[in-house]
Write an enzyme that holds these catalytic residues in place. Structure first.
Site, PDB file in Angstrom:
ATOM      1  N   ALA A  92     -44.948  63.659 -29.461  1.00 40.33           N
ATOM      2  CA  ALA A  92     -45.988  62.659 -29.708  1.00 40.33           C
ATOM      3  C   ALA A  92     -46.231  61.839 -28.447  1.00 40.33           C
ATOM      4  CB  ALA A  92     -45.558  61.755 -30.859  1.00 40.33           C
ATOM      5  N   CYS A  93     -47.368  61.164 -28.440  1.00 42.77           N
ATOM      6  CA  CYS A  93     -47.757  60.289 -27.336  1.00 42.77           C
ATOM      7  C   CYS A  93     -46.615  59.315 -27.029  1.00 42.77           C
ATOM      8  CB  CYS A  93     -49.008  59.515 -27.747  1.00 42.77           C
ATOM      9  SG  CYS A  93     -49.581  58.326 -26.542  1.00 42.77           S
ATOM     10  N   PRO A  94     -46.232  59.065 -25.809  1.00 41.81           N
ATOM     11  CA  PRO A  94     -46.856  59.507 -24.550  1.00 41.81           C
ATOM     12  C   PRO A  94     -46.177  60.735 -23.928  1.00 41.81           C
ATOM     13  CG  PRO A  94     -45.229  57.844 -24.055  1.00 41.81           C
ATOM     14  CD  PRO A  94     -45.119  58.129 -25.528  1.00 41.81           C
TER      15      PRO A  94
END
Lengths: 183, 80
Positions: B17-19
């Site tokens: 997932a981000c980042p």
């Protein structure tokens, strides 16, 4: 135009270029982390690590409620006065104690969010701090907040690039940063 | 793998997932030489806008983007 004149003009040009270069912002992100809420601090570290990925130099300043987030649970320091002991007990001792800014519901919401983050493969706050260290994100802790809350340098996390400073240090960094954020 | 592109290294960033995808790709691109191409596989829908933004800022080039259901494949050429 004679040579003398050209040389004088060149010198003037050089010095004004130097002055201009000093004013140009560096590819840097300067953040103030005022909040001690888990979600806001997490978002700050997401932005910080993203900024490094984008090629930026990143510096974070932890002040006020953000300060206790960086305390180390394993470290105990003695010799505090009554107020210092009180703050030390009442404020979070590190990332494990921080709560969501909304929907905390006596800690249930925060616990649910943590398990959801794990399930969705979102990095935890502890992992994000470790990543920030690896990426070379610099962190300053506000001396005034520490003094107010009775924290000593010895009770903060081991982090390469951790410093202790005041407002002037932040402003110096912020002044030549492209982006400044207050969280 | 795309047939007309010579991929030097493949990065499996699926499930991240981000980042993390952008953080990993920014490190990964440095593992190949300038001019070489890496393939980054993600399942994060945000990477569809994040990877081009990262490439533009970092000065690298996304040669091709492929999408199969949730899987996204970026072919990124190291330019700097």
């Amino acid at each position: 135009m004679d040579m003398q004149n050209v040389e004088t003009q060149l010198e003037e040009l050089k010095s004004s270029l130097e002055a201009l270069n000093k004013k140009t912002a560096e590819n840097k992100l300067a953040m103030i982390i005022f909040s001690g809420d888990m979600d806001k601090v997490l978002a700050s570290f997401v932005i910080a690590s993203g900024a490094v990925a984008m090629g930026m130099d990143v510096v974070m300043f932890f002040t006020f409620w953000g300060t206790p987030v960086l305390r180390d649970k394993k470290k105990n320091v003695g010799g505090k006065d009554i107020m210092g002991k009180m703050f030390g007990t009442m404020l979070p001792k590190g990332t494990g104690d921080v709560k969501l800014s909304r929907m905390n519901m006596g800690g249930m919401g925060t616990a649910m969010m943590k398990s959801l983050m794990k399930k969705k493969n979102v990095a935890s706050l502890e992992e994000m701090i470790a990543l920030a260290e690896e990426l070379g994100v610099r962190i300053y802790v506000c001396e005034m907040s520490m003094d107010l809350m009775g924290f000593t340098r010895e009770e903060f996390i081991d982090y390469k690039g951790l410093g202790f400073a005041g407002v002037a240090t932040f402003l110096q960094e912020a002044q030549n940063s492209k982006i400044q954020l207050f969280v | 793998m795309s047939d007309d592109i010579q991929v030097t290294k493949v990065f499996d960033l699926k499930g991240l997932a981000c980042p993390m995808p952008v953080v990993k790709v920014s490190k990964g691109i440095k593992e190949v030489e300038v001019g070489q191409v890496i393939e980054a596989q993600t399942t994060d829908p945000g990477s569809l806008s994040d990877f081009p933004a990262w490439a533009k800022t970092s000065g690298n080039e996304i040669v091709k983007t492929e999408q199969e259901d949730k899987l996204i494949k970026f072919y990124i050429k190291r330019l700097v």
